[in-house]
Design a protein around this motif. Structure first.
Motif, short mmCIF file in Angstrom:
data_model
loop_
_atom_site.label_atom_id
_atom_site.label_comp_id
_atom_site.label_asym_id
_atom_site.label_seq_id
_atom_site.Cartn_x
_atom_site.Cartn_y
_atom_site.Cartn_z
N PRO A 1 3.46 0.04 -5.62
CA PRO A 1 2.37 -0.42 -4.76
C PRO A 1 1.25 -1.08 -5.56
N ILE B 1 5.23 6.65 1.08
CA ILE B 1 4.35 7.76 1.42
C ILE B 1 4.72 8.95 0.56
N VAL C 1 0.69 5.45 0.45
CA VAL C 1 -0.12 6.50 1.06
C VAL C 1 0.15 7.80 0.30
N GLU D 1 0.93 -3.53 4.19
CA GLU D 1 2.29 -3.03 4.38
C GLU D 1 2.42 -1.69 3.66
N ILE D 2 2.74 -0.64 4.40
CA ILE D 2 3.00 0.65 3.78
C ILE D 2 4.38 0.61 3.13
N ALA E 1 0.42 0.47 10.88
CA ALA E 1 1.33 0.16 9.78
C ALA E 1 2.01 -1.20 9.94
N ILE F 1 -4.21 4.79 9.37
CA ILE F 1 -3.33 3.83 8.70
C ILE F 1 -1.92 3.86 9.29
N LEU F 2 -1.45 5.02 9.72
CA LEU F 2 -0.10 5.11 10.27
C LEU F 2 0.03 4.34 11.58
N LEU G 1 0.82 -1.21 0.00
CA LEU G 1 0.00 0.00 0.00
C LEU G 1 0.85 1.25 0.00
#
Length: 360
Positions: free
Chosen positions: A89, A54, A29, A50-51, A44, A40-41, A27
């Motif tokens: 992503p 950003i 952001v 999984e971020i 994480a 979401i943060l 993912l």
């Protein structure tokens, strides 16, 4: 021999599919100026998402949030394009202004990257239509996240109304949404900068909280468009919110039903609750695991079960949709429902400015 090879091939395909389903959603952001980004943060490290990157042009803001949540500074990129090129992503969540949602889809859709935006979908019908057209053309999922989507009470009420026929056909829906005001409750400066801008947000309370009622009503009416929209907006606190309304009431009408959405930055307390009145009874919902129901002489309180995964969390749900574990219908997150939401909001703003009922 051929049958053995076929069996092995099927087995490998099954293992491959199972493995892909077990992997966390990669993912991205996009934007950090919407205060809902903390949702979401703060999660994480969970296994379903999984971020990987950003994108935020404000480096100071990005590094501040990364430090706060003990995330690597290597996650930060100054642009969406740079983040996508470096991290590839599968999907992105947009936490920037409503006006910028269209740009996010314009960048992501041609690359086959799925998108979930924060409510509402867009600032205008023109933006919404362009976004939906791109999503359809490039075969991506385009979801809109509302906090109220994940209330168990709303799902149980829908079942009571449409499956159990417990209160008869819907006649009137009254929705109350809002709080004391975004500045009063301590929203960040970065959030306030666009939330109180009539272009970047599309309006004030009429958009910020009117969208919840429009979303729930359209869903309860199974995607039916209203025949008219009227609205009244006020600036009760022009010294705090000089550019946008802080008080709004929207009325939508159908051939045999009516919806009233009371959106406010002036409530004495936070609230998100809904009253649904049918021909033979009513049901009242809020964020608690309890319904107030009346189908006879007295109102009763009914305890309900919490929603189970993946229907209890926006990011878990998004991951399940992207991975093909869920096939979205005309639900609260869908573009079919949320296109009508934007149409209602656009008509409400027009009605409030002209003082006239807007026919759809």
């Amino acid at each position: 021999m051929k049958s053995l090879l076929s069996f092995m091939l099927i087995g490998l395909l099954h293992i491959s599919f199972w493995s892909a389903a077990q992997q966390p959603l990669r993912l991205g952001v996009v934007g950090l100026t919407h205060d809902h980004v903390h949702q979401i943060l703060r999660r994480a490290s969970q296994k379903d998402v999984e971020i990987v990157g950003i994108a935020e042009p404000n480096q100071e803001l990005a590094l501040r949030y990364l430090k706060r949540y003990q995330l690597s500074e290597k996650l930060w990129y100054p642009t969406t394009e740079a983040m996508i090129a470096a991290t590839r992503p599968e999907a992105v969540c947009a936490f920037n202004s409503i006006f910028e949602h269209r740009q996010v889809v314009e960048i992501c859709a041609p690359k086959g990257i799925h998108v979930m935006v924060e409510k509402p979908l867009a600032v205008s019908v023109a933006h919404a239509d362009a976004m939906i057209k791109l999503a359809q053309k490039h075969k991506i999922h385009l979801l809109t996240n509302f906090e109220t989507t994940w209330y168990a009470s709303h799902q149980r009420a829908f079942e009571m109304i449409h499956e159990q026929k417990a209160v008869g056909d819907i006649r009137k829906v009254v929705v109350h949404d809002g709080h004391r005001g975004p500045k009063e409750i301590g929203c960040s400066k970065e959030f306030l900068d666009w939330l109180t801008d009539p272009v970047m947000n599309g309006g004030g309370a009429v958009i910020d909280f009117g969208c919840y009622g429009a979303n729930l009503m359209t869903w309860l009416m199974k995607g039916e468009r209203p025949i008219s929209v009227s609205a009244i907006t006020q600036q009760i606190k022009p010294d705090i919110y000089p550019k946008v309304d802080d008080e709004a009431t929207i009325i939508v009408t159908y051939p045999k039903a009516q919806g009233i959405f009371q959106a406010s930055w002036n409530w004495p307390f936070d609230r998100k609750d809904i009253e649904v009145y049918g021909q033979t009874g009513y049901v009242v919902c809020d964020k608690t695991l309890q319904l107030k129901v009346r189908t006879g002489n007295e109102e009763e309180k009914r305890q309900i079960a919490a929603l189970s995964a993946p229907y209890n969390d926006p990011f878990t749900y998004f991951a399940a949709v992207v991975k093909g574990e869920i096939k979205p219908q005309k639900d609260l997150s869908s573009p079919e429902i949320n296109r009508i939401v934007v149409e209602i909001l656009e008509a409400a703003v027009k009605s409030a400015k002209t003082g006239k009922v807007v026919k759809l």
